[in-house]
Design a protein around this motif. Structure first.
Motif, mmCIF file in Angstrom:
data_model
loop_
_atom_site.group_PDB
_atom_site.id
_atom_site.type_symbol
_atom_site.label_atom_id
_atom_site.label_comp_id
_atom_site.label_asym_id
_atom_site.label_seq_id
_atom_site.Cartn_x
_atom_site.Cartn_y
_atom_site.Cartn_z
ATOM 1 N N GLU A 1 43.456 44.892 55.846
ATOM 2 C CA GLU A 1 43.353 43.876 54.792
ATOM 3 C C GLU A 1 41.881 43.609 54.455
ATOM 4 N N ILE A 2 41.067 43.549 55.505
ATOM 5 C CA ILE A 2 39.637 43.300 55.253
ATOM 6 C C ILE A 2 39.048 44.431 54.412
ATOM 7 N N GLN A 3 39.488 45.641 54.673
ATOM 8 C CA GLN A 3 39.030 46.766 53.852
ATOM 9 C C GLN A 3 39.390 46.561 52.381
ATOM 10 N N GLU A 4 40.581 46.030 52.151
ATOM 11 C CA GLU A 4 41.003 45.768 50.770
ATOM 12 C C GLU A 4 40.111 44.710 50.124
ATOM 13 N N VAL B 1 37.019 44.945 46.662
ATOM 14 C CA VAL B 1 36.757 44.015 45.558
ATOM 15 C C VAL B 1 35.290 43.572 45.580
ATOM 16 N N ALA B 2 34.821 43.195 46.765
ATOM 17 C CA ALA B 2 33.435 42.699 46.852
ATOM 18 C C ALA B 2 32.433 43.797 46.509
ATOM 19 N N ASP B 3 32.714 44.992 46.965
ATOM 20 C CA ASP B 3 31.750 46.082 46.766
ATOM 21 C C ASP B 3 31.720 46.586 45.338
ATOM 22 N N ASP B 4 32.755 46.272 44.603
ATOM 23 C CA ASP B 4 32.824 46.843 43.262
ATOM 24 C C ASP B 4 33.066 45.758 42.221
ATOM 25 N N MET B 5 32.426 44.634 42.451
ATOM 26 C CA MET B 5 32.592 43.516 41.515
ATOM 27 C C MET B 5 31.694 43.730 40.297
ATOM 28 N N TYR B 6 32.226 43.371 39.168
ATOM 29 C CA TYR B 6 31.500 43.493 37.891
ATOM 30 C C TYR B 6 30.686 42.221 37.616
ATOM 31 N N PHE B 7 29.448 42.407 37.196
ATOM 32 C CA PHE B 7 28.622 41.266 36.800
ATOM 33 C C PHE B 7 28.108 41.476 35.384
ATOM 34 N N PRO B 8 28.437 40.584 34.481
ATOM 35 C CA PRO B 8 27.967 40.764 33.102
ATOM 36 C C PRO B 8 26.448 40.595 33.029
ATOM 37 N N THR B 9 25.828 41.482 32.322
ATOM 38 C CA THR B 9 24.370 41.576 32.322
ATOM 39 C C THR B 9 23.884 41.955 30.927
ATOM 40 N N CYS C 1 31.579 35.316 49.003
ATOM 41 C CA CYS C 1 32.552 34.737 49.941
ATOM 42 C C CYS C 1 33.224 35.832 50.774
ATOM 43 N N ILE C 2 33.587 36.908 50.123
ATOM 44 C CA ILE C 2 34.253 37.995 50.863
ATOM 45 C C ILE C 2 33.259 38.619 51.845
ATOM 46 N N ASP C 3 32.070 38.912 51.357
ATOM 47 C CA ASP C 3 31.066 39.521 52.247
ATOM 48 C C ASP C 3 30.767 38.611 53.435
ATOM 49 N N HIS D 1 40.163 37.875 46.782
ATOM 50 C CA HIS D 1 40.695 39.235 46.742
ATOM 51 C C HIS D 1 41.901 39.321 45.812
ATOM 52 N N GLN D 2 42.781 38.327 45.909
ATOM 53 C CA GLN D 2 43.975 38.361 45.056
ATOM 54 C C GLN D 2 43.669 37.954 43.622
ATOM 55 N N ARG D 3 42.664 37.122 43.461
ATOM 56 C CA ARG D 3 42.407 36.584 42.130
ATOM 57 C C ARG D 3 41.669 37.583 41.244
ATOM 58 N N ALA D 4 40.875 38.459 41.870
ATOM 59 C CA ALA D 4 40.206 39.498 41.090
ATOM 60 C C ALA D 4 41.237 40.556 40.703
ATOM 61 N N SER D 5 40.951 41.282 39.651
ATOM 62 C CA SER D 5 41.854 42.373 39.283
ATOM 63 C C SER D 5 40.985 43.553 38.854
ATOM 64 N N PHE D 6 41.581 44.723 38.881
ATOM 65 C CA PHE D 6 40.794 45.918 38.569
ATOM 66 C C PHE D 6 40.898 46.214 37.090
ATOM 67 N N SER D 7 39.765 46.388 36.469
ATOM 68 C CA SER D 7 39.744 46.766 35.060
ATOM 69 C C SER D 7 39.524 48.268 34.962
ATOM 70 N N LYS D 8 40.514 48.949 34.449
ATOM 71 C CA LYS D 8 40.324 50.400 34.226
ATOM 72 C C LYS D 8 39.212 50.635 33.215
ATOM 73 N N GLU D 9 39.154 49.769 32.243
ATOM 74 C CA GLU D 9 38.159 49.873 31.184
ATOM 75 C C GLU D 9 36.737 49.838 31.768
#
Lengths: 768, 768
Positions: A540-543, A547-555, A508-510, A468-476
């Protein structure tokens, strides 16, 4: 060493003929271990040629001062070295006043080594012509007792062939040893005490810094034609860290003189008084005697093989390969002690240091789960649980995380990070994922949920917090990203959005969230205890979930594949088959920057994700990703071919599966990577086992049931393996025409074979 | 050291009061150099407190064995260390049988250091109360002669204040010195020969591996109240690498006893027989005598200041800062010798090793071009030309390039790479661009085209070949990309498509191609000679051009900026102003991975491109990019503030420009980065000069004409500088109300001021 060096044999590793160039490689291949200690196959007598001396004790390590060119913030202060332990196998030998040394004598004939894997002993025999003209025949047998795991025994027989011989035996123990890979040429052992009597001696030393106390001991007996001649040493020489006894004897031509040496270690990890323990150990060993110890050894190995053997018919090299792998895994780790783990070189070399990598969770646990009592795998999980505090400290103190986020070390002995390359140590964070996955895998396989409320959940929470802490949000991208990582493919560094890492982070989060819910409903007291201990709120779990629900996967939509990382398709995509052979292995031929910007993959990365989470993807997805990535994979990691072998089998690419199998199973025996002299690749050996059981056998566990979809390489007539599934032993035998299943004991076991339910019991169940 | 430690003064660096904590910092700040040698301001007499001893000789280095944690293919075998040279300044002193040591004596009063930059000498004075009760007043003056650049002179005066004193002087020379940063604690010097007479001594030693031979010498005279007392040493002690003379004298209370020591080095770079050269050097120095040598020194520095001084009115700290920078640059590099270059620490410390970074081309050349004869800048270019073969070797042998592609080293002494971090050494390839740019810049400024057909074109071709091979075609982007680099911003590693790197790569190819054409038409013989030598075909140039014409540049249309690299906008874009102060400097507070994934920029990167190629971009583009990137820049490189100061001035952000100016000019004097004890930041000092001349003065050269757009910080009353433009000296004086231009000599000079043509001549030309 070439690919025909080791003679094909179903049960033994055999070397014939003396080749000084291969001594170091053979020292690795013929290594002995019993879970508690181990040794390279160094000669007992003097050898002045090229050799790599190594004796090791499980759990005894040294925190060597870190060596770097340019210190970077966050580097650990030490690198835990697998410690070269005091030598107890040494026996210098003089024959008619000439020191026996295969490097300098006039001729060596009929040199032969055999590592008998079935019975667990190592034998070396040869004839030597000394400079003084004496010709002798020598046979040395050595084993490390599985039952009495602090002791080993050597029986060294000498028969003069052409004249009577005066033989002087000088058995010794020596704590004045060093590590070849010491960073600063420091001494690691501080001698404490030497004690000796007429037949036995003890050298007690402790490690600097870590203060492990070890008593190394020996007990010697001189025999003539197998009978104890009851002679005393003519001299006993000792220094602060070495004792040597001298025994002189005369033996007639054609008769056999022997020295029998019992030796070993008692360590402060297990004993308050290591000296007393050593005295007791000698007493026990002597009272049992050589022959009983050997018979016990044979019985103990028979028991291991009974459960873990894999047979292959019609392909001796494949058979020898898999047995070598199973043998080494059992030599390295017995699973008795949750303080221990599976070092990447086991007891066969110093390289890599540390004992624990993600290899344990990603590759080794399935083997130990299926071939041992489930307690063994549970001990491996507990090892990480016991080190959770240090993983939290590591994340906090070295890397700036907070609030109980845990990052397990890349390499460790005691839970502290001891590896020091920023691109690995700080960025190869996917290891955290494998540790969580192993908890899932353990429950999936064993059905033993108790581990999670007892211990596992805390680990899952620390890991979820990390991601959770290691991921970051990309506005882009308007999604969560994970920047600056190294994936399983270490031929990329500091990349963004490694598919494998992002995927396992989300998982892991899920999974942590699911398990929190499950523990809440099924183990409410544990739930309360844990959440209070770790101070975790629903908010905290919601936070985390955001991250888990909106994770980016390169495709790549166009190619229908997941991208190993952002920008992978910008590379010059020249396939391995179009790469000049002279350029390989690329990690030896190319500078690091060139390796990094190439498309070449060291080991499964996207495919590792498909291996862990096979059910999350369709077969078509697997096929597309496999065909794309395999074509760029150079397999320069020992951990690569096994996963590819399993997936090739799934995709009915059986020739490929077989080739990968051979590569993984005979990696060390055939020295594919030209480095076996540094030691064997122990952890990848578990991958070999998976190649057969999960690859060819198609074994999976889904919804508490065993599934199989057996296949067989055309090169084989048949193969068989056994697995321990939830306290039932199932034997699976596969041929080209049929597969049979048989269960030990009276209880039935319903399994799924090629999608159909089959009831296996103590009768043979045949599937055509 | 705090920001008020150094007393403000227009012409001197002054420290008052003895502070043991600041000794190492002051040793850096008060360093002396004369282009040929230099020293930290170590005390002559014994000092048992914390000190960092350093004497250095230009061009004399040691290839220290590389130290890394994990060896990577392509790493160079050694790291060239700035070599701590034999000590010739040492004079142990006994006063009434007590060794003088400011760390142990009872009291130190009125301690004062002065580095007189106007006249080029360093003075230290103090009163000491010894444990034996003797009170003395001491004054020591030292300088390194600019004229006689192999020699320096020390005059050490002692006046007993409260009683008569028996003084014993023990001047020595010592070649038994070591480097603090030696990787393996090896000895770097091998002593060869000691020679001594009654008044002088010579220690000849040579460096291991590089075999530079150096004779270190001294000549001593004892004086009483300024008169030579002609006494001989009472003892001469010597070992294989050290000589010490002992002189005893008695001086009455209130009278002054002195020792005058002439010392220095003669080196095999310049002399066949270093000993004979040393004898000759002493003879010359003695015959001139202390007072003449000092007067010559004052005259020589006056000549330097005449040309290179910058005056600032109304801001003593700013004045002191710029003079300190100019003084240090002149101490470090005189431009006489094309074998030498400008080490990042000059003669003030060991750190960083090597002498040549891209700093020389990117930051230093403009200063030397404008304040020296153009031969000096040409020598700096020639240095690289002379090392072209090694740059080609480096690219080929270490990195796998071919066909004459040249990659200049990141750090070098002799043309060989000696830096060893893959992310810098192998990936910070933009350095090649600055080396090509310097060729362009030299011609732009001096109008001397001859360098290009003679030497420069070969360098440009080697560099163009490198970029052509280093770029690769991305099918995905349908353009050429450059993968896996580190840009000027070293807080990113192994990134793809660094804007600066891609831009300068394209420019290098374009510029090389233009110059090939120009040389072909204007210097056909050189063209033929060079193309044959490097075996360059028109077809190859076409291949280069494909890359240059179709290079990819990462861009954000939305923000109207160029992206520092692919994916930059995926970062968490928290501006520096919103970053907690406690987290800075981030390179000391954060682990490396965290630095890398942050948006924080160490030094100008996209903006460095705008600095080099200002005319390629509009003012609006500059504004958008400056405002975006400056907000993420932490300026933790000494090379960062100057470029920002210049661009802030262009954008009329004068407060910002002034702040950046102060930071760059007083970086060491105020020890912004808390590291001045390691040495001063010499190369960034040239950036300070640029901040005034190009920043506030707005000087540019376009189409063979000087342009100015003068601005002035509100904190200043006025400032002035001089530049040497194509053999004419122009003095520019700026106040809040007017700017004046004056040319030395009779020839007019047409310049462009704020876009308008102005004729400057020996009369003042005033612009309001």
């Amino acid at each position: 060493m070439n690919q025909d060096y080791i003679k094909p044999d179903n049960w033994s590793i055999i070397e014939e003929g003396f080749d000084a160039e291969s001594v170091k490689s053979s020292e690795s291949l013929f290594s002995l271990g019993n879970g508690a200690m181990g040794q390279r196959a160094n000669f007992e007598e003097t050898y002045s040629g090229e050799t790599f001396q190594g004796s090791y004790i499980a759990g005894i390590y040294y925190p060597d001062k870190t060596k770097v060119g340019w210190w970077k913030n966050g580097y650990p202060k030490y690198f835990a070295k697998v410690l070269n332990a005091p030598n107890w196998i040494g026996i210098n030998i003089e024959i008619n006043e000439e020191n026996l040394d295969l490097n300098t004598c006039d001729e060596v004939r009929n040199f032969r080594r055999e590592l008998n894997m079935k019975e667990g002993w190592y034998n070396r025999s040869f004839e030597a012509v000394l400079k003084n003209g004496t010709e002798i025949s020598v046979n040395v047998r050595r084993f490390l007792s599985l039952d009495l795991d602090e002791a080993g025994i050597i029986k060294y027989d000498i028969t003069p062939l052409n004249k009577d011989a005066k033989i002087v035996y000088k058995p010794y123990i020596d704590a004045g040893v060093t590590n070849e890979d010491a960073n600063w040429d420091e001494k690691f052992w501080k001698p404490l005490e030497v004690k000796k009597s007429n037949s036995e001696a003890f050298v007690t030393a402790k490690t600097f810094k870590t203060h492990f106390k070890v008593t190394t001991f020996m007990h010697n007996t001189i025999l003539a034609n197998g009978e104890n001649v009851n002679i005393s040493p003519s001299a006993i020489d000792s220094t602060i860290d070495k004792v040597q006894f001298t025994y002189g004897t005369i033996i007639a031509k054609g008769q056999t003189s022997s020295i029998q040496k019992i030796g070993g270690y008692t360590v402060s990890l297990n004993h308050e008084n290591t000296l007393a323990a050593a005295e007791k150990c000698i007493k026990t060993a002597v009272s049992l005697g050589h022959d009983t110890l050997l018979q016990n050894q044979i019985n103990a190995w028979a028991k291991i093989w009974e459960m873990s053997d894999i047979t292959i018919e019609g392909d001796v090299k494949a058979q020898q390969g898999i047995r070598f792998n199973i043998f080494q895994l059992n030599q390295t780790y017995s699973g008795k002690d949750s303080r221990l783990n599976i070092g990447p070189k086991g007891f066969t070399g110093e390289k890599y240091g540390g004992s624990t990598y993600w290899d344990t969770e990603a590759y080794c646990i399935p083997f130990y789960m299926a071939t041992k009592d489930q307690e063994v795998a549970r001990n491996l999980l507990t090892y990480r649980y016991n080190q959770l505090d240090k993983a939290i400290e590591n994340a906090k103190d070295n890397l700036g995380f907070k609030n109980g986020a845990a990052l397990y070390p890349m390499v460790t002995m005691n839970g502290e990070e001891c590896h020091n390359e920023w691109e690995i140590t700080h960025e190869e964070i996917h290891r955290n994922g494998a540790i969580a996955f192993a908890i899932y895998n353990y429950y999936r396989y064993t059905g033993d949920y108790s581990y999670i409320p007892e211990k596992g959940l805390e680990v899952l929470i620390g890991i979820a917090r990390f991601w959770h802490q290691r991921a970051s949000f990309s506005k882009e991208k308007n999604q969560y990203v994970i920047l600056g990582v190294t994936g399983p493919n270490e031929y990329e560094n500091n990349i963004n959005n490694n598919f494998y890492t992002n995927y396992i982070a989300k998982w892991c989060i899920d999974y942590a969230e699911e398990q929190i819910k499950k523990v809440a409903s099924e183990y409410p007291q544990d739930h309360k205890r844990i959440l209070e201990k770790v101070n975790l709120s629903a908010a905290e779990i919601q936070e985390w979930k955001k991250v888990a629900d909106d994770m980016y996967f390169p495709t790549s939509e166009e190619l229908g594949i997941y991208l190993q990382q952002d920008g992978f398709l910008d590379k010059e995509l020249i396939r391995v088959k179009d790469l000049d052979r002279s350029q390989r292995p690329i990690n030896q031929k190319w500078s690091w920057d060139r390796v990094l910007r190439s498309p070449y993959i060291k080991q499964a990365d996207v495919l590792q994700c498909f291996y862990f989470f096979e059910d999350h993807f369709s077969r078509e997805e697997l096929k597309r990703n496999f065909e794309f990535y395999e074509s760029f994979t150079v397999h320069e990691s020992s951990l690569s071919p096994c996963v590819h072998s399993i997936q090739a089998a799934v995709l009915d690419k059986m020739d490929m599966a077989y080739t990968f199998y051979l590569r993984t199973s005979r990696l060390d025996l055939d020295d594919y990577n030209k480095e076996v002299e540094e030691g064997c690749h122990i952890t990848s050996m578990a991958g070999t086992w998976m190649s057969i059981v999960e690859g060819f056998g198609g074994m999976r566990v889904k919804n508490d049931q065993l599934h199989f979809s057996p296949k067989i390489p055309k090169e084989w007539k048949g193969y068989s393996f056994k697995i321990n599934f939830r306290h039932q032993i199932l034997k699976v035998t596969v041929s080209h025409t049929e597969t049979t299943f048989m269960v030990d004991g009276d209880q039935d076991l319903t399994i799924i074979v090629n999608g159909k339910s089959v009831i296996a019991n103590k009768q043979l169940a045949k599937i055509n």
